[in-house]
Design an enzyme around this catalytic site. Sequence first.
Site, PDB file in Angstrom:
ATOM      1  CD  GLU A   1      -2.206   1.302   3.004  1.00 32.96           C
ATOM      2  OE1 GLU A   1      -1.617   0.701   3.927  1.00 32.96           O
ATOM      3  OE2 GLU A   1      -3.267   1.941   3.168  1.00 32.96           O
TER       4      GLU A   1
ATOM      5  CG  ASN B   1      -4.773   3.997   0.545  1.00 31.23           C
ATOM      6  OD1 ASN B   1      -4.057   3.426  -0.280  1.00 31.23           O
ATOM      7  ND2 ASN B   1      -4.550   3.963   1.859  1.00 31.23           N
TER       8      ASN B   1
ATOM      9  CE  LYS C   1      -7.159   1.271   3.950  1.00 26.72           C
ATOM     10  NZ  LYS C   1      -5.882   1.724   4.610  1.00 26.72           N
TER      11      LYS C   1
ATOM     12  CD  GLU D   1      -5.322   4.695   6.002  1.00 26.13           C
ATOM     13  OE1 GLU D   1      -4.885   3.849   6.779  1.00 26.13           O
ATOM     14  OE2 GLU D   1      -5.764   4.423   4.883  1.00 26.13           O
TER      15      GLU D   1
ATOM     16  CB  CYS E   1      -4.028  -1.392   4.609  1.00 28.55           C
ATOM     17  SG  CYS E   1      -3.083  -1.431   6.126  1.00 28.55           S
TER      18      CYS E   1
ATOM     19  CG  ASN F   1       2.071   1.521   4.417  1.00 26.33           C
ATOM     20  OD1 ASN F   1       2.770   2.510   4.277  1.00 26.33           O
ATOM     21  ND2 ASN F   1       1.888   0.681   3.426  1.00 26.33           N
TER      22      ASN F   1
HETATM   23  N1  ING Z   1      -3.246   0.482   8.673  1.00 23.52           N
HETATM   24  C1  ING Z   1      -3.684  -0.320   9.755  1.00 23.52           C
HETATM   25  C2  ING Z   1      -4.321  -1.625   9.304  1.00 23.52           C
HETATM   26  O1  ING Z   1      -5.524  -1.751   9.188  1.00 23.52           O
HETATM   27  C3  ING Z   1      -5.020  -0.523  11.781  1.00 23.52           C
HETATM   28  C4  ING Z   1      -4.546   0.416  10.725  1.00 23.52           C
HETATM   29  C5  ING Z   1      -4.133  -1.411  12.411  1.00 23.52           C
HETATM   30  C6  ING Z   1      -6.339  -0.556  12.081  1.00 23.52           C
HETATM   31  C7  ING Z   1      -4.613  -2.284  13.388  1.00 23.52           C
HETATM   32  C8  ING Z   1      -6.836  -1.417  13.057  1.00 23.52           C
HETATM   33  C9  ING Z   1      -5.966  -2.290  13.704  1.00 23.52           C
HETATM   34  O2  ING Z   1      -3.528  -2.556   9.123  1.00 23.52           O
HETATM   35  C10 ING Z   1      -3.891   0.839   7.537  1.00 23.52           C
HETATM   36  N2  ING Z   1      -3.175   1.568   6.660  1.00 23.52           N
HETATM   37  O3  ING Z   1      -5.065   0.558   7.322  1.00 23.52           O
END
Ligand code: ING
Length: 310
Positions: A46, A106, A123, A142, A168, A193
Amino acid sequence: MRVINVAAAQLGPIQRAEGREVVVKRMLALMDEAKSKGADLIVYPELALTTFFPRWYVEDQAEVDLWFERDMPNEAVQPLFARAAEYQMAMNFGYAELTPDGHHFNTSILTDRTGKIVGKYRKIHLPGHSEFDPERDFQHLEKRYFEPGDLGFPVWRTLDGIFGMAVCNDRRWPETYRVMALQGVEMVLIGYNTPSFNSQKGSEGPEKRLFHNRLAVQAGAYQNSCWVVSVAKAGDEDGFPLIGGSLIVNPDGEVVIEAKTDGDELLVHPCDLDDTVFGKKTIFDFARHRRIEHYGRITSQTGVILPPET
Ligand code: ING
């Protein structure tokens, strides 16, 4: 046998000050390695061209837009398209898309072996928040910088199979895989990411995050009898760590290969698309087993509606 030699091209960190040309050189090196290992398809993360900029609170939209691509391909990424075509290698990568009419997404694209873009995904599940949140250890903006995707979850016939994409956070939502599987998807390509820590719960660190990374993707693959290729941008970006853990999961939900480092790392695995057939014809033969008359809440309700207090 419909074997696709898939290269999962994990990227290490991209610092805020680094330009696209530095990243493209690293991506080309991974593509050269992929070619030497006979890859038919290379999958990058991503937002592969820039640092994970949603961690930065920026008010000046002109400054934010510097992280976006107005055209695709464009001068900075043209060497990737040219070399992929020369190698007759399909390619997938994510980037921040600014459309001619001013929309911000995204985005992730898929090219065929000739370097032509055959698929685009925007996304849909945007995590985080849209205003500066002082409660968090770091920001995840985001919802500030992107609009939810407006293309749905399409699939494309290419490379003698049926391919889909997600980005993601999408990989954490079962609807993502199911909507594509209802279209026959055989391989889902996902870049991510993922911060190594939960900005709202510091005790949730890389071990738990890597566990959830595997869990979500293994479930998606198994429950929809498809291959899932999930590729990280990893490592320390300006002091903010991202997990690695790039992996390829087979239609039985088994991790067949996984990254060992948090840097640029290539994983190559022969993925037979015919391995998806047994599951789709037996335990996950949707036509024979699903009972949609009971699933109404999934599309009629966004949030929770609790039962009445007794
Ligand atoms: N990053 C993370 C993901 O979904 C996140 C944000 C991490 C949300 C862990 C909830 C739990 O992997 C992105 N870019 O969506």
